[in-house]
Design a protein around this motif. Structure first.
Motif, PDB file in Angstrom:
ATOM      1  N   PHE A 194      11.909 -16.898 -30.218  1.00 16.10           N
ATOM      2  CA  PHE A 194      11.948 -17.714 -31.436  1.00 16.10           C
ATOM      3  C   PHE A 194      12.328 -16.876 -32.651  1.00 16.10           C
ATOM      4  N   GLY A 195      13.123 -15.812 -32.422  1.00 10.97           N
ATOM      5  CA  GLY A 195      13.506 -14.948 -33.528  1.00 10.97           C
ATOM      6  C   GLY A 195      12.414 -14.004 -33.978  1.00 10.97           C
ATOM      7  N   VAL A 196      11.347 -13.904 -33.200  1.00 16.25           N
ATOM      8  CA  VAL A 196      10.203 -13.049 -33.547  1.00 16.25           C
ATOM      9  C   VAL A 196      10.324 -11.718 -32.823  1.00 16.25           C
ATOM     10  N   ALA A 241       9.540  -8.327 -30.771  1.00 14.44           N
ATOM     11  CA  ALA A 241       8.617  -8.110 -29.662  1.00 14.44           C
ATOM     12  C   ALA A 241       7.282  -7.544 -30.126  1.00 14.44           C
ATOM     13  N   SER A 242       7.301  -6.743 -31.188  1.00  9.63           N
ATOM     14  CA  SER A 242       6.059  -6.142 -31.682  1.00  9.63           C
ATOM     15  C   SER A 242       5.048  -7.190 -32.127  1.00  9.63           C
ATOM     16  N   CYS A 243       5.529  -8.349 -32.572  1.00 13.56           N
ATOM     17  CA  CYS A 243       4.637  -9.421 -33.023  1.00 13.56           C
ATOM     18  C   CYS A 243       4.172 -10.305 -31.869  1.00 13.56           C
ATOM     19  N   LEU A 244       4.781 -10.117 -30.702  1.00 17.51           N
ATOM     20  CA  LEU A 244       4.434 -10.943 -29.560  1.00 17.51           C
ATOM     21  C   LEU A 244       3.406 -10.275 -28.657  1.00 17.51           C
ATOM     22  N   ARG A 245       2.981  -9.071 -29.055  1.00 18.48           N
ATOM     23  CA  ARG A 245       1.930  -8.363 -28.330  1.00 18.48           C
ATOM     24  C   ARG A 245       0.647  -8.376 -29.157  1.00 18.48           C
ATOM     25  N   MET A 246      -0.487  -8.298 -28.472  1.00 22.30           N
ATOM     26  CA  MET A 246      -1.754  -8.172 -29.192  1.00 22.30           C
ATOM     27  C   MET A 246      -1.798  -6.815 -29.883  1.00 22.30           C
ATOM     28  N   PRO A 247      -2.346  -6.737 -31.082  1.00 20.27           N
ATOM     29  CA  PRO A 247      -2.484  -5.456 -31.761  1.00 20.27           C
ATOM     30  C   PRO A 247      -3.364  -4.493 -30.962  1.00 20.27           C
ATOM     31  N   HIS A 248      -3.144  -3.211 -31.169  1.00 17.92           N
ATOM     32  CA  HIS A 248      -3.943  -2.199 -30.466  1.00 17.92           C
ATOM     33  C   HIS A 248      -5.344  -2.117 -31.072  1.00 17.92           C
ATOM     34  N   VAL A 249      -6.344  -2.075 -30.199  1.00 22.33           N
ATOM     35  CA  VAL A 249      -7.740  -1.932 -30.636  1.00 22.33           C
ATOM     36  C   VAL A 249      -8.428  -0.917 -29.739  1.00 22.33           C
ATOM     37  N   GLU A 294       9.702 -17.400 -39.732  1.00 24.46           N
ATOM     38  CA  GLU A 294       9.545 -17.525 -41.188  1.00 24.46           C
ATOM     39  C   GLU A 294       8.078 -17.431 -41.586  1.00 24.46           C
ATOM     40  N   ARG A 295       7.211 -18.090 -40.820  1.00 22.82           N
ATOM     41  CA  ARG A 295       5.782 -18.071 -41.136  1.00 22.82           C
ATOM     42  C   ARG A 295       5.184 -16.680 -40.933  1.00 22.82           C
ATOM     43  N   ILE A 296       5.714 -15.942 -39.967  1.00 22.54           N
ATOM     44  CA  ILE A 296       5.260 -14.563 -39.751  1.00 22.54           C
ATOM     45  C   ILE A 296       5.673 -13.680 -40.923  1.00 22.54           C
ATOM     46  N   ALA A 297       6.920 -13.800 -41.348  1.00 20.12           N
ATOM     47  CA  ALA A 297       7.418 -12.988 -42.463  1.00 20.12           C
ATOM     48  C   ALA A 297       6.618 -13.254 -43.736  1.00 20.12           C
ATOM     49  N   LEU A 298       6.325 -14.526 -44.011  1.00 17.81           N
ATOM     50  CA  LEU A 298       5.556 -14.873 -45.205  1.00 17.81           C
ATOM     51  C   LEU A 298       4.112 -14.391 -45.083  1.00 17.81           C
ATOM     52  N   SER A 299       3.562 -14.430 -43.878  1.00 15.26           N
ATOM     53  CA  SER A 299       2.194 -13.951 -43.665  1.00 15.26           C
ATOM     54  C   SER A 299       2.101 -12.453 -43.943  1.00 15.26           C
ATOM     55  N   ARG A 300       3.123 -11.730 -43.541  1.00 14.41           N
ATOM     56  CA  ARG A 300       3.141 -10.285 -43.796  1.00 14.41           C
ATOM     57  C   ARG A 300       3.170  -9.994 -45.292  1.00 14.41           C
ATOM     58  N   GLU A 301       3.864 -10.841 -46.024  1.00 11.24           N
ATOM     59  CA  GLU A 301       3.914 -10.656 -47.474  1.00 11.24           C
ATOM     60  C   GLU A 301       2.554 -10.925 -48.108  1.00 11.24           C
ATOM     61  N   ALA A 361       1.796 -12.948 -33.293  1.00  9.77           N
ATOM     62  CA  ALA A 361       2.113 -14.279 -32.764  1.00  9.77           C
ATOM     63  C   ALA A 361       2.102 -14.224 -31.238  1.00  9.77           C
ATOM     64  N   PHE A 362       1.141 -13.491 -30.676  1.00 10.19           N
ATOM     65  CA  PHE A 362       1.111 -13.297 -29.224  1.00 10.19           C
ATOM     66  C   PHE A 362       0.922 -14.613 -28.466  1.00 10.19           C
ATOM     67  N   GLU A 363       0.361 -15.632 -29.125  1.00  7.60           N
ATOM     68  CA  GLU A 363       0.179 -16.921 -28.453  1.00  7.60           C
ATOM     69  C   GLU A 363       1.518 -17.490 -27.983  1.00  7.60           C
ATOM     70  N   ALA A 364       2.567 -17.276 -28.757  1.00  4.97           N
ATOM     71  CA  ALA A 364       3.886 -17.809 -28.399  1.00  4.97           C
ATOM     72  C   ALA A 364       4.385 -17.195 -27.093  1.00  4.97           C
ATOM     73  N   ALA A 365       4.148 -15.901 -26.913  1.00  6.63           N
ATOM     74  CA  ALA A 365       4.601 -15.222 -25.701  1.00  6.63           C
ATOM     75  C   ALA A 365       3.874 -15.732 -24.463  1.00  6.63           C
ATOM     76  N   HIS A 366       2.626 -16.170 -24.655  1.00  3.08           N
ATOM     77  CA  HIS A 366       1.822 -16.660 -23.538  1.00  3.08           C
ATOM     78  C   HIS A 366       1.813 -18.183 -23.452  1.00  3.08           C
ATOM     79  N   LYS A 367       2.572 -18.823 -24.327  1.00  5.32           N
ATOM     80  CA  LYS A 367       2.689 -20.291 -24.351  1.00  5.32           C
ATOM     81  C   LYS A 367       1.308 -20.958 -24.458  1.00  5.32           C
ATOM     82  N   ILE A 368       0.509 -20.435 -25.371  1.00  3.90           N
ATOM     83  CA  ILE A 368      -0.842 -20.952 -25.568  1.00  3.90           C
ATOM     84  C   ILE A 368      -0.845 -22.019 -26.650  1.00  3.90           C
TER      85      ILE A 368
END
Length: 212
Positions: free
Chosen positions: A6-8, A10-18, A75-82, A93-100
């Motif tokens: 969806f134009g996102v 790959a870094s945003c499609l993974r869960m952040p490191h914890v 677009e919503r990801i870019a605005l959220s980062r701002e 946005a990892f939910e999109a990668a897992h179709k959740i």
């Protein structure tokens, strides 16, 4: 996994490191669009709950809301980062990668992939009013602690909502909010504090009126 979806990126499609032992807030929503009110909740959560991280989870779409006016995910990801300036806030946005589609599935996946991490679900008081309409809402409450943040016009939702009534005994005092992420669910609290009158719906209406 594809390099993007969806134009996102790959870094945003993974869960952040914890790391194990961390306290991490899960702040999900369509963020259509994100605004200063969302940022205020995130900043308040970091401070009041003493979180090490906060995942700002931009969802593909809310099953309970009309998708016709939904802006593209990228677009919503870019605005959220701002909106989110604190480095502890991780926009994902990892939910999109897992179709959740449902929060219950999101939480189940997050917990399964991050053993030993202390997660807490974050929501506005306006969402608490309709929480009983969420898919498997009781399972959500029994899976992860929940922090509810005050919103204009919804301050008394903790008294009237079905969730608040059913899980009344699981509510902890607001003064104990820093302990919440490390408590065994069900456990929840209502956090009072600074409130923003901004709403995504109002912002979309303003933009629509300006275009017309």
């Amino acid at each position: 996994m594809a390099t993007e979806l969806f134009g996102v990126p790959a870094s945003c499609l993974r869960m952040p490191h914890v790391e194990k032992g961390m306290a991490v807030g899960l702040f999900g929503g369509s963020f259509n669009p994100p605004h200063a009110g969302h940022a205020l909740v995130a900043e308040t959560a970091l401070r009041r709950l003493r979180l090490d991280q906060l995942w700002w989870i931009v969802t593909p779409g809310n099953p309970l809301k009309d998708r016709s006016a939904l802006a593209p995910l990228s677009e919503r990801i870019a605005l959220s980062r701002e909106c989110s300036k604190d480095p502890r806030i991780k926009v994902t946005a990892f939910e999109a990668a897992h179709k959740i589609r449902y929060t219950a599935d999101t939480i189940e996946l997050v917990l399964a992939c991050n053993r030993g991490v202390n997660f807490v679900w974050l929501m506005g008081a306006d969402s608490l009013r309709d929480f009983h309409r969420w898919e498997r809402w009781r399972k959500i409450v029994r899976s992860v602690p929940i922090a509810v943040f005050d919103r204009p016009g919804a301050t008394l939702s903790f008294l009237s909502s079905k969730m608040a009534k059913v899980f009344d005994q699981a509510r902890i005092d607001e003064d104990d909010a820093p302990l919440l992420a490390r408590l065994s669910p069900p456990a929840w609290t209502f956090v009072h504090g600074p409130r923003s009158s901004l709403s995504s719906t109002q912002l979309r209406e303003t933009v629509r009126s300006a275009v017309l």
